[in-house]
Design an enzyme around this catalytic site. Structure first.
Site, mmCIF file in Angstrom:
data_model
loop_
_atom_site.group_PDB
_atom_site.id
_atom_site.type_symbol
_atom_site.label_atom_id
_atom_site.label_comp_id
_atom_site.label_asym_id
_atom_site.label_seq_id
_atom_site.Cartn_x
_atom_site.Cartn_y
_atom_site.Cartn_z
ATOM 1 N N SER A 34 22.149 24.854 56.740
ATOM 2 C CA SER A 34 22.338 23.494 56.235
ATOM 3 C C SER A 34 23.815 23.126 56.169
ATOM 4 O O SER A 34 24.691 23.979 56.038
ATOM 5 C CB SER A 34 21.717 23.353 54.847
ATOM 6 O OG SER A 34 22.504 24.051 53.885
ATOM 7 N N GLY B 70 26.889 25.311 54.797
ATOM 8 C CA GLY B 70 27.905 25.530 55.819
ATOM 9 C C GLY B 70 29.281 25.067 55.380
ATOM 10 O O GLY B 70 30.293 25.711 55.692
ATOM 11 N N GLU C 201 27.006 26.039 62.839
ATOM 12 C CA GLU C 201 25.984 25.228 63.508
ATOM 13 C C GLU C 201 25.082 24.714 62.402
ATOM 14 O O GLU C 201 24.300 25.464 61.818
ATOM 15 C CB GLU C 201 25.215 26.087 64.526
ATOM 16 C CG GLU C 201 24.497 25.278 65.584
ATOM 17 C CD GLU C 201 23.140 24.783 65.144
ATOM 18 O OE1 GLU C 201 23.081 23.660 64.602
ATOM 19 O OE2 GLU C 201 22.161 25.504 65.318
#
Length: 484
Positions: free
Chosen positions: A231, A235, A252
């Protein structure tokens, strides 16, 4: 395959329990059956894993590049020999359908095959110098040790997507899978590479919980790179901690992809592609189409066909080959989706299709009369829920597509390819596909997001760049003349 080992930590080449007194119970999201119970790793185990990776990396440096390639290719052979068992694990642990399992295994094999070429691509350069009698050499070397944190949705692939290239580029690795996918995203991968022949300790898998270890996995002094998939909220935290400790974050993160259908599109094909783009693996994919943008000239026709298509999707037991939509991963995810749908309806969205939510089984919901200021249009809908939004002009469609903090994937459907390409250039996203689905990942094509969808690019040459560094060594064949 020895399943008993997959219920333990894999540290320093040994299968053992974690040193914490706490346990993690891994359950089947469809029927709540217990798959495994783990004695979880604590901070001491994290240190053991990183120390083992650092030590084994020095041994990996001595292995011939062609031997490294062979070892990575052995991993593919092992997967092929155990494909049915791996598919069964994906179905049981993730609630993934048989179709999803086959899709994910195919992605994994291609990624490892690409990573197997990395040992032979550690190329350097010799560059000229401004000084007489001198040359500049650039050596591509491994970064050192990489920490990988993977998610629950495509954990087999999204773990391997960092693990295999990192190993291929000469690094040691410590992998921490999500607590809802400790086998598929973690210990299974440890087993595969152990059988492939990587040195003991080069790849370590720690199954744990953030409540147990806090930020220790990221803060540890050994790893030079932290690769995280998950998420945007988490992140952001991981990225900040990594930077604070002078580590490179590869992130990512979430998505809110727009699937744009122009008035000249093939509607039948667009309906199929839009359905696949939203409902594959229950919509639990960062690239999934959250918003379907449809030109007003074909809006009614598309909506009618899409409603019919979505209403026919089968929800149920993921082990049944006929099932298209299985359970979402956990109760929290189901409650979040239920609340988002309710909030959307409260804000004015109208359910064209409204499925039932029974435990973790979430049937498809399609919302119309959606505007960009609604939560359902702004948040990532990580489940079988989708919004349909009409537009009149290309400019309006681009504005709607860009009206989000995310920028991961997207799709544009049109009979005029170059029109689609020119429009795609204006959508602020890392990836976008003309006359295709929003869910695409290929082993040699740069993958990554813009805005709050992430930092960095993976796959192919980009993974090789991310998991290595360049070292400048200059050689003076004569003697420099000094001014004093």
């Amino acid at each position: 395959m020895n399943y008993s080992q997959l219920r333990q930590q894999f540290i320093g080449g040994e299968w053992r329990d974690g040193k914490s007194t706490n346990t993690l119970t891994d359950i089947n999201p469809y029927n709540s059956e217990v798959i495994a119970s783990f004695q979880i790793a604590n901070i001491e185990d994290i240190d053991d894993a990183y120390q083992a990776a650092h030590k084994a990396k020095l041994e990996w440096d001595k292995v011939n590049a062609y031997k490294k390639r062979d070892i990575l290719e052995n991993a593919v052979k092992y997967i092929e020999a155990h494909e049915e068992e791996i598919a069964s694990i994906i179905v049981q642990e993730l609630g993934g359908t048989r179709l999803k399992a086959a899709f994910e295994i195919g992605l994994v094999k291609n990624m490892i095959k690409e990573a197997a070429t990395f040992p032979l691509r550690m190329e350097g350069k010799i560059l000229p110098s401004t000084e007489d009698g001198k040359e500049n050499r650039l050596y591509r070397i491994s970064a050192g040790v990489v920490g990988v944190i993977s998610p629950f949705n495509f954990p087999f692939f999204l773990s391997v997507k960092s693990v295999a290239p990192a190993l291929g580029a000469g690094n040691g690795v410590v992998l921490k899978p999500h607590e809802d996918s400790p086998i598929t995203g973690g210990t299974l991968i440890g087993k595969i590479f152990e059988e492939a022949g990587v040195p003991k300790g080069l790849l370590n898998v720690v199954v744990t919980d953030i409540k147990e270890i806090g930020d220790a996995f990221v803060e540890h002094p050994i790893p030079r790179i932290i690769s995280f998939t998950g998420s945007t909220k988490v992140g952001s935290h991981i990225g900040q901690i990594a930077i604070k400790h002078f580590k490179k974050p590869l992130l990512e993160l979430g998505g809110n992809s727009a699937f744009i259908i122009l008035e000249d599109a093939d509607i039948d094909y667009a309906v199929q592609a839009a359905t696949f783009s939203r409902f594959t693996h229950q919509g639990q994919i960062c690239m999934s189409a959250n918003r379907i943008l449809v030109h007003k000239a074909i809006y009614s026709n598309f909506v009618d066909q899409y409603k019919e298509k979505v209403s026919a999707l089968t929800t149920g037991d993921p082990s049944d080959p006929e099932t298209i939509i299985g359970p979402v991963i956990n109760d929290r995810q189901a409650v979040t989706l239920e609340n988002l749908i309710a909030k959307g309806i409260e804000q004015g969205a109208v359910p064209l299709v409204q499925g039932k939510i029974t435990g973790r089984m979430v049937e498809p919901t399609v919302l119309v009369n959606v505007t960009s200021d609604m939560d359902v249009a702004q948040d990532e809908l990580f489940g079988p829920v989708v919004c349909i939004i009409p537009f009149e002009t290309e400019e309006e469609a681009i504005a709607i597509a860009n009206d989000t903090r995310f920028g991961l994937s997207g799709a544009i459907h049109t009979s005029n390819i170059e029109r689609g390409v020119e429009m795609a250039k204006k959508v602020h996203t890392g990836m976008i596909h003309v006359n295709d689905v929003t869910i695409n990942d290929e082993p040699i094509v740069a993958f990554g997001g813009e805005k709050q969808s992430g930092l960095g690019r993976l796959n192919g040459q980009w993974s090789l760049d991310e998991f290595t560094t360049l070292k400048w060594i200059s050689v003076n064949f004569g003697q420099r003349k000094f001014p004093y």
